[in-house]
Motif scaffolding. Structure first.
Motif, PDB file in Angstrom:
ATOM      1  N   THR A 174      32.880  23.555  55.388  1.00  0.00           N
ATOM      2  CA  THR A 174      33.572  22.872  54.287  1.00  0.00           C
ATOM      3  C   THR A 174      32.910  23.196  52.945  1.00  0.00           C
ATOM      4  O   THR A 174      33.597  23.457  51.939  1.00  0.00           O
ATOM      5  N   VAL A 175      31.578  23.203  52.939  1.00  0.00           N
ATOM      6  CA  VAL A 175      30.857  23.521  51.691  1.00  0.00           C
ATOM      7  C   VAL A 175      31.142  24.947  51.250  1.00  0.00           C
ATOM      8  O   VAL A 175      31.401  25.209  50.064  1.00  0.00           O
ATOM      9  N   SER A 176      31.122  25.895  52.188  1.00  0.00           N
ATOM     10  CA  SER A 176      31.351  27.289  51.811  1.00  0.00           C
ATOM     11  C   SER A 176      32.765  27.500  51.301  1.00  0.00           C
ATOM     12  O   SER A 176      32.988  28.219  50.314  1.00  0.00           O
ATOM     13  N   ALA A 177      33.753  26.862  51.969  1.00  0.00           N
ATOM     14  CA  ALA A 177      35.140  26.995  51.493  1.00  0.00           C
ATOM     15  C   ALA A 177      35.305  26.342  50.125  1.00  0.00           C
ATOM     16  O   ALA A 177      35.990  26.884  49.235  1.00  0.00           O
ATOM     17  N   SER A 178      34.680  25.180  49.954  1.00  0.00           N
ATOM     18  CA  SER A 178      34.799  24.471  48.668  1.00  0.00           C
ATOM     19  C   SER A 178      34.164  25.262  47.535  1.00  0.00           C
ATOM     20  O   SER A 178      34.708  25.316  46.414  1.00  0.00           O
ATOM     21  N   THR A 179      33.022  25.879  47.811  1.00  0.00           N
ATOM     22  CA  THR A 179      32.359  26.647  46.745  1.00  0.00           C
ATOM     23  C   THR A 179      33.198  27.858  46.333  1.00  0.00           C
ATOM     24  O   THR A 179      33.205  28.242  45.157  1.00  0.00           O
TER      25      THR A 179
END
Length: 619
Positions: free
Chosen positions: A48-53
């Motif tokens: 989720t963090v990688s997609a959000s970034t």
């Protein structure tokens, strides 16, 4: 002819491949993933963090262009750059975490699945392997688990990541420029449809290419295993031509696959960059007209590329998910098989110390693969402690079946088999087999050294026990002469040993096991005279003080037995000593006459086989 057989094997391999398209079958994997909830949660957070970034980078790009470039303020430019670079660092860290955790999870789950499948396979009775191809089981242990490893370790993560990017990208596209979003949504099918069509062609050609490579591998294996026969018949040239033909077929398919892949790559570049150029052209006019800012256009192009890439990636992973669903279904099917031979809920303990008594009471048995033909019919036999019984009869009489039932590889359909007064189904299979040692006609030698092969009879034995067993089996002399003695690798299936040496390893294994009941499947019938005498002496040492049942292919062996049981078509037709059975006439007398007539041709003194050398051919 051999080429066609190789092709048929490759076709069977292709048939064994997962075909299920029901993605719900992936739910069968949940039980293996559950123990690693923390890893799953960590992977989801990192994903989720990688997609959000990635999505936030578009906002950072817009601020960098609008606040940095357009304002002409170097401070704002530096600030925007620092924020953007911080986002990139966070993306790199999140990607590392996602890749490591997901890859670890994939490897761990597949290791657990392989262990579970192997644990189940080794408990299945021989009846299962009569009707199931070994290659299919190996395919499930290797190919299917590898497919699942790829899905859990990368494909599932990529699918979720691209789904998040797709949803987030579309939302941000609409927020940035609704009109341009409509244009992109019109362009996306133009990009995706050709990619999907050509992608299917590439996958189909990849499978065909794998089949051709499998044919080449099978041909190499078959030729190497038969190299002596090939050279003996002078067929090196014929084999070279056949192999060249198969290699060229594999090459031709590979060229078609490469061509399709190159075309797909070119089409993707043309479509994606053409779409980006179109959006830039239309968006450029929007910027000139003051409808949107340059930063908004930059962010829009960025999100458009993210959305297009996500759609393409999702179309690619769908095929992998479908294959994984098929693999999960096949593995779940194998894991759901119940062993036919199981320990009872409340097992009966066998007498301790062991007695060594064996009894068959009116046993009738049909092999699962031959249900219409009885291997044993109303078969009864009693062997008291310390007795040696010889089973004699023509091929197919049911002699080997007696061993199969005594080891409880099968249960009879009628009657009972007992050891020390306990019916076999009432005890645990492990307890039953712990009281028996088998010396087969063709012994199994594992790809290991002599220590490990002999110690297979009793894994907790120390080196002195192993040496003593080897000494009793007359194996110490030849083992000591090997390059590294007992630590010498014996080769695959014991290829570095002669037939007699392999037999003595098997005898040493049984000596170390020290069982009360010994089963001998005529361990000397395939040996030359010298080896036969050595092995026979080792067998006599092993038989001392044990209940022994011998399948006798050579009638001279039966002279050492306390009692001879003559079998034919699954029944006992006569019982007695050699002299008694000869006097009765019948089947035993005919077998003896045939064998001794053959001996007169081979040896001047036919009585020699009755009192010593045991060289007569099999009856």
């Amino acid at each position: 002819m051999r080429e066609s057989s190789t092709r048929r094997r490759a076709d069977r391999v292709a048939e064994d491949r997962p075909r299920s398209r029901d993605l719900r079958r992936l739910g069968d994997l949940v039980a293996f993933i559950k123990p690693y909830r923390s890893a799953v949660i960590g992977a989801i957070v990192a994903l989720t963090v990688s997609a959000s970034t990635v999505l936030v980078m578009g906002i950072g790009l817009r601020r960098l262009v609008d606040q940095g470039f357009r304002s002409g303020d170097a401070g704002l430019l530096d600030h925007a750059f620092v924020i953007l670079f911080g986002i990139v660092i966070l993306l790199a860290l999140a990607t590392f975490g996602r890749y490591f955790i997901v890859s670890w999870l994939g490897e761990r789950v597949v290791a657990d699945i392989r262990e579970a499948v192997f644990d189940r396979v080794v408990t299945l009775s021989p009846a299962y392997f009569e009707i199931t191809k070994t290659g299919e089981i190996l395919s499930r242990l290797t190919t299917d688990t590898t497919v699942i490893q790829v899905v859990i370790g990368s494909t599932a993560s990529a699918a979720l990541r691209n789904l998040l990017l797709l949803l987030g990208g579309v939302i941000l596209l609409i927020v940035n420029a609704p009109w341009l979003t409509g244009l992109v949504l019109l362009v996306v099918p133009v990009v995706v449809i050709p990619v999907v069509v050509l992608g299917r062609l590439v996958r189909r050609l990849s499978r065909t290419s794998q089949d051709r490579v499998a044919e080449v591998s099978s041909s190499i294996e078959e030729s190497l295993n038969a190299v002596r026969t090939i050279q003996a018949f002078g067929h090196e040239g014929l084999e070279r031509r056949r192999f060249t033909k198969q290699v060229e077929r594999a090459f031709a398919v590979a060229v078609r696959r490469i061509r399709a892949r190159a075309l797909l790559t070119a089409l993707v570049i043309l479509s994606v960059f053409g779409a980006v150029a179109t959006v830039l052209w239309v968006g450029g006019h929007e910027v000139l007209d003051g409808v949107i800012t340059p930063g908004e256009l930059s962010a829009f192009v960025f999100y458009a590329v993210v959305v297009a890439a996500s759609v393409g990636a999702l179309s690619e992973v769908l095929g992998d998910l479908q294959r994984a669903a098929g693999a999960a279904e096949r593995l779940a099917e194998l894991l759901s098989i119940k062993p036919q031979i199981e320990a009872p809920a409340e097992p009966v303990d066998l007498p301790d110390p062991p007695i060594g008594q064996v009894a068959f009471e009116n046993v009738t048995f049909h092999y699962p693969s031959r249900p219409d033909r009885a291997a044993l019919t109303d078969f009864s036999l009693r062997v008291d402690s310390g007795q040696t019984i010889a089973l004699v009869g023509p091929s197919g009489a049911g002699k080997s079946t007696v061993f199969q039932l005594l080891l409880r590889f099968y249960d009879p359909q009628g009657g009972r088999v007992l050891i020390d007064g306990v019916a076999l189904p009432e005890a645990t299979p492990a307890a039953v087999r712990a009281r028996i040692a088998l010396v087969p006609q063709d012994p199994v030698i594992f790809s290991a050294d002599a220590w490990e092969n002999i110690r297979y009879g009793r894994p907790d034995a120390n080196d002195d026990d192993v040496r003593a067993a080897a000494e009793a089996a007359a194996a110490t002399e030849f083992l000591s002469q090997l390059p590294d003695g007992f630590a010498t690798f014996l080769g695959e299936k014991g290829t570095r040993l002669s037939g007699g040496q392999r037999q003595r390893i098997a005898i040493a294994r049984s000596v170390l096991r020290n069982p009360p009941i010994l089963l001998l499947d005529e361990a000397t019938s395939a040996l030359d005279a010298e080896n036969e005498q050595t092995v026979q002496a080792a067998l006599e040492t092993l038989m001392t003080g044990r209940t022994t049942i011998v399948i006798a292919h050579r009638l001279a062996t039966v002279l050492r037995a306390d009692r001879i049981v003559v079998m034919d078509e699954g029944t006992v037709v006569a019982t007695g000593t050699h002299a008694e059975l000869i006097a009765q006439g019948g089947l035993y007398a005919r077998l003896a006459a045939l064998q001794f007539d053959a001996d007169r041709v081979a040896t001047p003194d036919p009585t020699a086989t009755l009192i010593g050398t045991n060289r007569e051919p099999a009856a």
